[in-house]
Scaffold this active site. Structure first.
Site, PDB file in Angstrom:
ATOM      1  N   PHE A  15      33.946  45.458  43.013  1.00 15.01           N
ATOM      2  CA  PHE A  15      33.248  44.326  43.131  1.00 15.01           C
ATOM      3  C   PHE A  15      34.046  43.579  43.807  1.00 15.01           C
ATOM      4  CE2 PHE A  15      33.473  40.334  41.191  1.00 15.01           C
ATOM      5  CZ  PHE A  15      32.141  39.794  41.080  1.00 15.01           C
ATOM      6  N   THR A  61      43.997  46.032  39.712  1.00 14.65           N
ATOM      7  CA  THR A  61      43.138  46.655  38.601  1.00 14.65           C
ATOM      8  C   THR A  61      43.892  47.915  38.173  1.00 14.65           C
ATOM      9  OG1 THR A  61      40.932  47.559  38.177  1.00 14.65           O
ATOM     10  CG2 THR A  61      41.946  48.150  40.153  1.00 14.65           C
ATOM     11  N   LYS A  65      48.000  46.720  36.118  1.00 11.60           N
ATOM     12  CA  LYS A  65      48.158  45.594  35.481  1.00 11.60           C
ATOM     13  C   LYS A  65      49.425  45.407  34.854  1.00 11.60           C
ATOM     14  CE  LYS A  65      43.209  44.690  35.368  1.00 11.60           C
ATOM     15  NZ  LYS A  65      41.940  44.259  34.262  1.00 11.60           N
ATOM     16  N   GLY A 230      29.967  42.601  31.230  1.00  9.96           N
ATOM     17  CA  GLY A 230      31.302  42.044  31.851  1.00  9.96           C
ATOM     18  C   GLY A 230      31.033  41.321  33.152  1.00  9.96           C
TER      19      GLY A 230
END
Length: 247
Positions: A15, A61, A65, A230
């Site tokens: 994304f 990601t 993390k 989300g």
């Protein structure tokens, strides 16, 4: 040229790259680019920074993390409390890279969740206990919402899916999926709970955004629950990352 990017592994779809590439184009932001950096081992981060001296910021990601923390010079208070970072600003200090970590997941989750909450949503079930769950738990604590973590393998402070009784489902009217269950390409997977115990007072929130309606959300909606995916959280955390990188 200013470069931003995403580290994680694998990076089958992103994304972030689409969002920022379109942002730079639509807003006429010249000499900026966003790249994907699929690093399997976070130990590769120092070399990545050397090889890409134009890097000004990174999104982080799965699975980095948490394990990226030891490579940072500074961590914002929220990210430190959460114990996970998904955004890094890269500045130059005395000729050296200075990395500061942030958690924009918490911001994105809180901003997208809060308008949906009702007086019934005072107890939550959190499915999963990974890096994303850490941000979710931080926000729930901030909002004074009690929560119970549900996992597949026994860990301290959590219960197993098999231990989620009808009574627990009835009393916990906020259901949050922080796992990859239902995410493309594994769209047929979902948290295995008794959906017949869900009703119109429930709110089901799925951090997954691909597909837009997971099996988890579809099953909850069939029993009258309000649902939220989300995607807005993702947009909000991306906007927050851009704000951080431009401080």
């Amino acid at each position: 040229m200013k470069t931003y990017g995403l580290i994680g592994y694998p990076l089958s779809h992103s994304f972030s790259k689409k969002y920022f590439t379109e942002k730079f184009l639509n807003e006429g932001i010249a000499d900026h680019q966003y790249e994907l950096f699929p690093i399997e081992d976070v130990k590769s981060l120092p070399d990545l920074l050397i090889e890409n001296p134009s890097l000004c910021g990174l999104n982080v990601t799965i699975p980095h993390k948490v394990n990226v923390l030891c490579y940072l010079n500074e961590i914002e208070e929220a990210a430190e409390k959460i114990g996970a970072v998904n955004c890094i600003s890269i500045k130059s200090l005395d000729g050296e890279n200075y990395l500061k970590g942030y958690n924009t997941d918490a911001y994105g989750f809180e901003v997208s969740l809060t308008p949906l909450l009702t007086d019934q949503n005072i107890k939550a079930l959190v499915f999963g206990d990974g890096g994303a769950a850490k941000a979710v738990k931080y926000v729930l604590e901030k909002l004074n919402i009690e929560y119970q973590v549900v996992v597949r393998k026994a860990i301290n402070g959590a219960i197993l899916y098999s231990e989620v009784t009808p009574e627990i489902l009835v009393s916990h009217k906020l259901l949050i999926n922080t796992t990859p269950l239902g995410m493309s390409p594994n769209v047929d997977t979902f948290p295995e709970i008794d959906y017949s115990q869900i009703g119109k007072e429930h709110l089901a929130y799925d951090l997954v955004y691909n597909p837009l309606e997971t099996v988890f959300l579809a099953k909850a909606a069939q029993h009258g629950a309000a649902i939220k995916n989300g995607l807005e959280m993702l947009y909000k955390q991306a906007e927050k990352a851009w704000e951080i990188w431009n401080k």
